[in-house]
Design a protein around this motif. Structure first.
Motif, PDB file in Angstrom:
ATOM      1  N   ILE B 452      -5.595 -16.798  -1.217  1.00  0.00           N
ATOM      2  CA  ILE B 452      -5.654 -15.380  -0.811  1.00  0.00           C
ATOM      3  C   ILE B 452      -4.257 -14.840  -0.509  1.00  0.00           C
ATOM      4  N   LYS B 453      -3.279 -15.726  -0.442  1.00  0.00           N
ATOM      5  CA  LYS B 453      -1.919 -15.270  -0.142  1.00  0.00           C
ATOM      6  C   LYS B 453      -1.235 -14.610  -1.341  1.00  0.00           C
ATOM      7  N   SER B 454      -1.930 -14.529  -2.489  1.00  0.00           N
ATOM      8  CA  SER B 454      -1.222 -14.088  -3.685  1.00  0.00           C
ATOM      9  C   SER B 454      -0.791 -12.620  -3.660  1.00  0.00           C
ATOM     10  N   THR B 455      -1.410 -11.810  -2.845  1.00  0.00           N
ATOM     11  CA  THR B 455      -0.935 -10.419  -2.759  1.00  0.00           C
ATOM     12  C   THR B 455      -0.288 -10.183  -1.396  1.00  0.00           C
ATOM     13  N   ASP B 456       0.474  -9.103  -1.324  1.00  0.00           N
ATOM     14  CA  ASP B 456       1.170  -8.751  -0.087  1.00  0.00           C
ATOM     15  C   ASP B 456       0.147  -8.571   1.043  1.00  0.00           C
ATOM     16  N   GLY B 458      -2.932  -9.757   1.059  1.00  0.00           N
ATOM     17  CA  GLY B 458      -3.598 -11.039   1.264  1.00  0.00           C
ATOM     18  C   GLY B 458      -2.767 -11.973   2.132  1.00  0.00           C
ATOM     19  N   PHE B 459      -1.492 -11.869   1.976  1.00  0.00           N
ATOM     20  CA  PHE B 459      -0.564 -12.701   2.733  1.00  0.00           C
ATOM     21  C   PHE B 459      -0.728 -12.453   4.225  1.00  0.00           C
ATOM     22  N   LEU B 460      -0.742 -11.162   4.568  1.00  0.00           N
ATOM     23  CA  LEU B 460      -0.942 -10.774   5.969  1.00  0.00           C
ATOM     24  C   LEU B 460      -2.323 -11.189   6.447  1.00  0.00           C
ATOM     25  N   GLN B 461      -3.292 -10.949   5.553  1.00  0.00           N
ATOM     26  CA  GLN B 461      -4.691 -11.250   5.869  1.00  0.00           C
ATOM     27  C   GLN B 461      -4.860 -12.745   6.182  1.00  0.00           C
ATOM     28  N   TYR B 462      -4.172 -13.557   5.380  1.00  0.00           N
ATOM     29  CA  TYR B 462      -4.219 -15.006   5.570  1.00  0.00           C
ATOM     30  C   TYR B 462      -3.771 -15.366   6.979  1.00  0.00           C
ATOM     31  N   TYR B 463      -2.669 -14.769   7.400  1.00  0.00           N
ATOM     32  CA  TYR B 463      -2.157 -15.126   8.725  1.00  0.00           C
ATOM     33  C   TYR B 463      -2.988 -14.495   9.852  1.00  0.00           C
ATOM     34  N   SER B 517       4.152 -15.982  -4.147  1.00  0.00           N
ATOM     35  CA  SER B 517       4.536 -15.988  -2.738  1.00  0.00           C
ATOM     36  C   SER B 517       3.837 -17.101  -1.958  1.00  0.00           C
ATOM     37  N   TYR B 518       3.107 -17.972  -2.645  1.00  0.00           N
ATOM     38  CA  TYR B 518       2.549 -19.112  -1.939  1.00  0.00           C
ATOM     39  C   TYR B 518       2.643 -20.335  -2.840  1.00  0.00           C
ATOM     40  N   GLY B 519       2.330 -21.502  -2.276  1.00  0.00           N
ATOM     41  CA  GLY B 519       2.325 -22.711  -3.075  1.00  0.00           C
ATOM     42  C   GLY B 519       3.702 -23.323  -3.241  1.00  0.00           C
ATOM     43  N   ARG B 520       4.660 -22.883  -2.426  1.00  0.00           N
ATOM     44  CA  ARG B 520       6.003 -23.463  -2.552  1.00  0.00           C
ATOM     45  C   ARG B 520       6.192 -24.640  -1.605  1.00  0.00           C
TER      46      ARG B 520
END
Lengths: 101, 549
Positions: B452-456, B458-463, B517-520
Motif C-alpha cells: 500500500i506504500k506505492s502511492t504518496d 498510501g505511504f502516509l496511510q501505511y504509517y 518508494s517502498y521495498g528498498r
C-alpha cells in the motif's frame, strides 16, 4: 526540534533541515513542509548536516517528495551528507534522481 | 638595638658600657675574649659589635670574619677599637669590619658612629623581612601554578589513540600555554582538529582554553559540521572573554577517507597542503576574523572544502612559529618555512622543531609555538588500538508494552556507538537494525502490507495504520541480539519476533525500480551486510556485518 524550514528572501529556495534521526517518525511533518509549496520556488534543499541515522523509510519519503514536486521545482538537492548517509544514497542509486552533495 | 662589647681590659669595658647606657642603649653585653664573644653572638644575637683588635685568645680580625659569616645575608655592623692608628692597621681593620675607633676614643664621635651603623642594621633588617615575604609569596604562586597546571593538563589530555592520528609539537613560552591544539574523532569516524592561539600568553590567555576544549570535544564527538562548531565556539568566547582578548583558530574536519577536508580559518596563519613530492597544492588563507570578536549576527561561518590526494600532507602552525626571531632580530616568515617544507615534505615534526630552534639560536622563546601535520590517508589505516577489543554480546527483549512506547533501535545504537570498535559504524548499524526491526514489527507483529506504500497517499496511510495497530497491540515480543566477534571484526545481528512468520522468498520480488518508494529495505540490508539468513519461517533473521569495509 525534528526538522526546520527556511525560505530564501527571494522565495526561490526552500531549505528543510533534517534532525539527527531521519525515519518514518517524521513522515507527516516532512510532508507538510513541501505539500503546500508556494509557486515561485525553484529549488528545494534537504540539508542533512545533523543527520546521523537514516533507514529505508526516509528513502521512501524523499522519493514521495520528488514525485510530488516534479514539474513544480527545477531541482532537489540533498546537501551536507555524512559518509554513511552518502553511501546509503549511493546503494539506493539516489544519485540518479537527486543532486547529492 | 643590642650591642656586644669585646675587650680584654675590664676598665675599657666598664667605660664603654657606661657610655652606651648614657646614650640610652639598655641591651648591652660584654665579653673579654674571642671565645666568649662567639658564644654570646649565638645567645644574644647582637645588632652591633664593638671589638678590640687585640684579644687574649688571638686577633680580632679572625673573630670578626667568623661573626660576619655567621650573620649570613644580614648586615652585621662591626666597629674595631684600636690602640694604633697607623696606615697598615687601619687598612687591615677595614678588610673585615665596617669602622674603626682609635683609643682613647671620643665619646661624641663613637656615639655618632654607633647611630649611623644602627641605621644600616635597621635597613638590612627591613630588607631581610621583605625578602622573606617575597620568598613565601613566590612559593605560594608556584604552588598555585602547579595546581592550575595539573587541572589544565587533565582537562586537555588527549587519548593516545587520538594523538596517533596526527603529528604535532606544542611548546609554550611560559608555564601556561596560550596556544591550543585538540584532536577528536566523531562517532561517525571523521577526524576533527583545532589549532589556535589566544591573544597574549601565560595564564591569562590559557584560561580560555578550558571552555573552548569542552565545547570543541562535545560538538566534534557528535560529528557536527565545522561551520556549526565555529559558531558555537564564537558564542562561547563572546560570552566569556574580555573585549580585548580573542582566539585566532583553524578548525578542520577530515572525512574517514582522509581526503575530504573542510576548513574554517579565522585569523590564523595559512594552513598548507603539500603533495608528497614537495609541491604546495594550496594555501588555506584565513577568510574570517578570529573567534570571540564578532557578534553572532555578524559572524561568518562559511567553510572551504577541498579534496586532497592520498599522500598529501597538511601543515598547521600558530603565529609563534613564523614569528620566531633569530639573534639578528629577523623573523622566520612564511616563505622560509614553505621552503623548508618543499625541500623536505616528509619532515618529521620534531625535526622541524629542531630546525626552528637552530634558526632562533640561543635566547628566550618569546611566544607559544604549536606545529601539527596530517598525512592524507584513510583514517582506519592510522588508527592503532592500544587496548585490544574484548568480544561481547548484548541482547534485549521488548514486550508489547515497550514496543508501543519506544523505539529500541536508536537506544541500542547509541549504546553500541560508545564501543571504540564501532565508532565509525553507528550510521550503518542503525540502518540495519532499523530495517530488521521495522520488518519484524510491521509485518510480523502488526501484519501490515508494504504494497500500500506505492502511492504518496498510501505511504502516509501505511504509517497511519501502523500507528493505529501499534496502539492496539497487547501481545507480542521482539528480541534483538548483537554479538561482537572481536577477532574477525564482525557483528552477528539477530532479531526474533513472536509473530506469524513472514514470506521472505517473496520479499524482494519485482523490486529494484529506482522510483519505487517502498521495498528498498531488503536491498539496503543486502548491500550493507555480508550474509542474511532466515529461520523459523521468517520469524528469526540473522545478519553478519563486517567492520572492515
Amino acid at each position: 526540534m525534528l526538522l526546520d524550514r527556511n525560505m530564501s528572501d527571494d522565495g526561490k529556495v526552500l531549505t528543510i533541515v533534517m534532525a539527527n534521526k531521519f525515519d518514518f517518525e517524521i513522515v507527516q511533518q516532512f510532508r507538510e513542509h513541501y505539500a503546500e509549496i508556494d509557486t515561485g520556488v525553484e529549488e528545494v534543499i534537504v540539508d542533512l548536516r545533523l543527520t546521523q541515522y537514516m533507514d529505508s523509510s526516509a528513502l521512501g519519503m524523499l522519493l514521495n517528495m520528488e514525485k510530488s514536486l516534479s514539474g513544480k521545482v527545477a531541482r532537489i538537492r540533498l546537501i551536507n551528507c555524512k559518509t554513511a548517509i552518502l553511501n546509503i544514497f549511493k546503494i539506493s542509486r539516489f544519485d540518479k534522481k537527486f543532486i547529492i552533495e | 638595638m643590642r650591642i656586644l662589647v669585646v675587650d680584654e681590659e675590664s676598665l675599657n669595658r666598664f667605660l664603654l658600657l657606661y657610655m652606651l647606657k648614657q646614650e640610652g642603649y639598655t641591651e648591652v653585653r660584654e665579653a673579654q675574649n674571642g671565645k666568649d664573644a662567639l658564644l654570646l653572638q649565638e645567645e644574644f644575637n647582637p645588632d652591633i659589635i664593638l671589638i678590640d683588635v687585640v684579644l687574649p685568645d688571638g686577633n680580632g680580625y679572625d673573630i670578626v670574619k667568623t661573626m660576619k659569616s655567621r650573620a649570613g645575608s644580614m648586615h652585621l655592623p662591626v666597629i674595631f677599637l684600636s690602640a694604633m692608628d697607623d696606615h697598615d692597621t687601619l687598612v687591615k681593620c677595614f678588610e673585615s669590619a665596617d669602622d674603626v675607633v682609635c683609643k682613647p676614643f671620643d665619646q661624641t664621635i663613637l656615639a655618632a658612629k654607633i647611630r649611623a651603623h644602627a641605621r644600616s642594621r635597621q635597613l638590612s633588617r627591613d630588607f631581610e623581612a621583605q625578602h622573606q615575604e617575597l620568598l613565601i609569596h613566590q612559593q605560594k604562586i608556584e604552588r598555585e601554578h602547579t595546581i592550575v597546571e595539573h587541572i589544565f593538563n587533565n582537562a586537555l589530555k588527549m587519548s593516545p589513540r587520538r594523538q596517533q592520528l596526527m603529528q604535532y609539537h606544542i611548546a609554550p613560552a611560559s608555564n601556561f600555554n596560550g596556544d591550543l591544539f585538540l584532536v577528536n574523532t566523531s562517532q561517525l569516524g571523521s577526524l576533527y582538529f583545532l589549532i589556535g592561539d589566544f591573544t597574549g600568553h601565560g595564564l591569562a590567555s590559557a584560561i580560555g582554553a578550558l571552555p573552548v576544549a569542552k565545547a570543541f570535544i562535545a560538538t566534534s564527538k557528535k560529528g557536527l559540521p565545522i561551520d556549526e562548531i565555529a559558531t558555537t565556539l564564537n558564542s562561547t568566547l563572546l560570552d566569556l572573554l574580555p573585549s580585548d582578548m580573542f582566539f585566532a583558530a583553524i578548525l578542520v574536519e577530515i572525512d574517514p577517507s582522509g581526503q575530504k577536508l573542510t576548513i574554517w580559518n579565522g585569523g590564523s596563519p595559512d594552513l598548507l597542503l603539500l603533495s608528497s613530492d614537495g609541491e604546495i597544492r594550496r594555501h588555506f588563507t584565513a577568510q574570517h576574523m578570529a573567534l570571540g570578536i564578532l557578534e553572532q549576527e555578524e559572524f561568518e561561518s562559511s567553510v572551504i572544502r577541498y579534496t586532497a590526494n592520498v599522500g598529501d600532507r597538511l601543515f598547521a602552525f600558530t603565529d609563534g612559529v613564523i614569528e620566531v626571531k633569530n639573534t639578528q632580530g629577523k623573523m622566520l616568515g612564511m616563505r622560509c618555512l614553505e621552503n623548508w617544507l618543499m625541500a623536505e615534505p616528509d619532515i618529521d615534526i620534531n625535526k622541524l622543531v629542531t630546525k626552528l630552534g637552530i634558526f632562533k639560536g640561543p635566547g628566550k622563546q618569546t611566544d607559544d609555538i604549536t606545529v601539527a601535520s596530517f598525512t592524507c590517508q584513510p583514517l582506519a589505516n592510522q588508527q592503532v588500538d592500544i587496548t585490544p577489543s574484548l568480544p561481547w554480546k548484548i541482547s534485549t527483549v521488548v514486550e508489547a508494552n515497550d514496543i508501543r512506547q519506544t523505539n529500541p533501535v536508536i537506544l541500542l545504537v547509541e549504546a553500541l556507538s560508545t564501543q571504540p570498535a564501532l565508532h565509525r559504524h553507528g550510521g550503518y548499524i542503525f540502518t540495519i537494525l532499523s530495517e530488521l526491526y521495522s520488518n519484524s514489527l510491521e509485518h510480523g507483529l502488526l501484519g501490515l502490507d508494504s504494497s500500500i506504500k506505492s502511492t504518496d497517499e498510501g505511504f502516509l496511510q501505511y504509517y497511519e495504520l501502523r500507528k493505529q495497530r501499534l496502539n492496539e497491540l497487547i501481545q507480542g515480543q521482539i528480541e534483538l541480539e548483537v554479538e561482537f566477534i572481536a577477532q574477525q571484526g564482525l557483528l552477528n545481528i539477530a532479531i526474533t519476533d513472536s509473530g506469524s512468520g513472514y514470506d521472505y522468498n517473496k520479499a524482494g520480488e519485482g523490486k529494484g525500480n529506482v522510483s519505487d518508494s517502498y521495498g528498498r529495505g531488503l536491498e539496503l540490508l543486502q548491500r550493507l551486510s555480508t550474509q542474511i539468513e532466515y529461520f523459523a519461517g521468517g520469524r528469526r533473521v540473522k545478519v553478519i556485518y563486517h567492520l572492515h569495509d
